[in-house]
Design a protein around this motif. Structure first.
Motif, mmCIF file in Angstrom:
data_model
loop_
_atom_site.group_PDB
_atom_site.id
_atom_site.type_symbol
_atom_site.label_atom_id
_atom_site.label_comp_id
_atom_site.label_asym_id
_atom_site.label_seq_id
_atom_site.Cartn_x
_atom_site.Cartn_y
_atom_site.Cartn_z
ATOM 1 N N GLY A 285 0.789 -1.219 0.000
ATOM 2 C CA GLY A 285 0.000 0.000 0.000
ATOM 3 C C GLY A 285 0.821 1.270 0.000
ATOM 4 O O GLY A 285 0.258 2.365 0.065
ATOM 5 N N HIS B 156 -3.462 1.114 -0.217
ATOM 6 C CA HIS B 156 -4.203 -0.072 0.197
ATOM 7 C C HIS B 156 -3.336 -0.926 1.129
ATOM 8 O O HIS B 156 -2.871 -2.006 0.769
ATOM 9 C CB HIS B 156 -4.656 -0.882 -1.023
ATOM 10 C CG HIS B 156 -5.548 -0.105 -1.936
ATOM 11 N ND1 HIS B 156 -5.588 -0.295 -3.299
ATOM 12 C CD2 HIS B 156 -6.435 0.886 -1.679
ATOM 13 C CE1 HIS B 156 -6.461 0.542 -3.846
ATOM 14 N NE2 HIS B 156 -6.987 1.260 -2.875
ATOM 15 N N GLY C 155 -9.142 -0.355 1.892
ATOM 16 C CA GLY C 155 -9.531 0.005 0.536
ATOM 17 C C GLY C 155 -10.226 -1.121 -0.200
ATOM 18 O O GLY C 155 -10.781 -0.912 -1.277
#
Length: 256
Positions: free
Chosen positions: A62, A67, A91
């Motif tokens: 991420g 994410h 996410g």
């Protein structure tokens, strides 16, 4: 000192495969690699940190997409050479293709079929870093197109099989047995339901719209099958239209 690391059997390159699973559902989201340092950081931070073999560096999941993964539990298998992580995928996207999971293809008698939709365009995810993933994303996109065409081809072939099958053998066979008017009635019903789903949809919630559109497409393929028209014929027509402007297309249709 993290003595627990000494119980792990890293391979000749000092790596171990790590399987990330959704903490709530158990679904496998991705498989990556860890070295001693990344595993120690993952345990200490309770965030997914991996080793990128292509870039030869630590990779905090991420770090470009946002994410990240919150790690709830780390397990070691009986042979000591595979790690599993129970994670919350922030996410809702683990795959660089913009899907929830990297495992979005299912094996069917016709080959691999894409079954998971893209939740977010990779270009929108990575922005200025999109070039890092461009080759992989382009290749995946090309594979997806081929596989999605295969899905339509397979559906067309299934329709031909259902036409000659017993009406009690499947829903589609029963529709063919009842005749064209019944098929058209179903197409009309699905068209109305799709429009209603579109009226209620928002950019943040298109689940029902996607579901109803899939129903509409499916019944349209049933209708085409009644006339022995393969889905490829529709794809060919759409491809032809891509080479025409809107005005040229209208003129071409008016002249026929």
């Amino acid at each position: 000192m993290a003595y627990w690391l000494d119980e792990i059997k890293f391979d000749a390159d000092g790596l171990i495969p790590a399987i990330a699973q959704d903490h709530a559902t158990g679904r496998i989201l991705m498989v990556a690699w860890m070295n001693r340092e990344s595993l120690q950081l993952t345990a200490a931070r309770q965030q997914g940190v991996y080793w990128s073999r292509s870039r030869q560096k630590l990779w905090h999941k991420g770090e470009e997409s946002g994410h990240t993964q919150d790690v709830h539990e780390i397990r070691l298998d009986c042979d000591g050479d595979v790690i599993t992580l129970q994670v919350t995928q922030n996410g809702g996207i683990a795959c660089h293709t913009g899907r929830e999971s990297c495992f979005y293809r299912v094996l069917t008698p016709e080959g691999w079929v894409v079954v998971d939709a893209v939740k977010k365009d990779p270009n929108a995810i990575y922005g200025s870093h999109a070039h890092t993933h461009q080759h992989a994303s382009t290749t995946a996109h090309q594979q997806d197109i081929a596989e999605q065409i295969d899905v339509l081809k397979h559906l067309g072939e299934v329709m031909q099989q259902r036409k000659i099958a017993s009406p009690d053998s499947s829903y589609v066979s029963s529709l063919y047995h009842k005749g064209l008017n019944k098929i058209l009635e179903k197409v009309g019903e699905e068209a109305v339901e799709t429009m209603l789903a579109a009226k209620d949809a928002t950019e943040a919630d298109t689940k029902d719209l996607i579901y109803e559109t899939a129903d509409l497409w499916f019944h349209a393929i049933v209708m085409l099958g009644y006339f022995n028209v393969p889905p490829q014929a529709i794809l060919d027509e759409l491809a032809r239209r891509l080479n025409l402007s809107g005005l040229a297309e209208k003129a071409a249709r008016s002249s026929t």
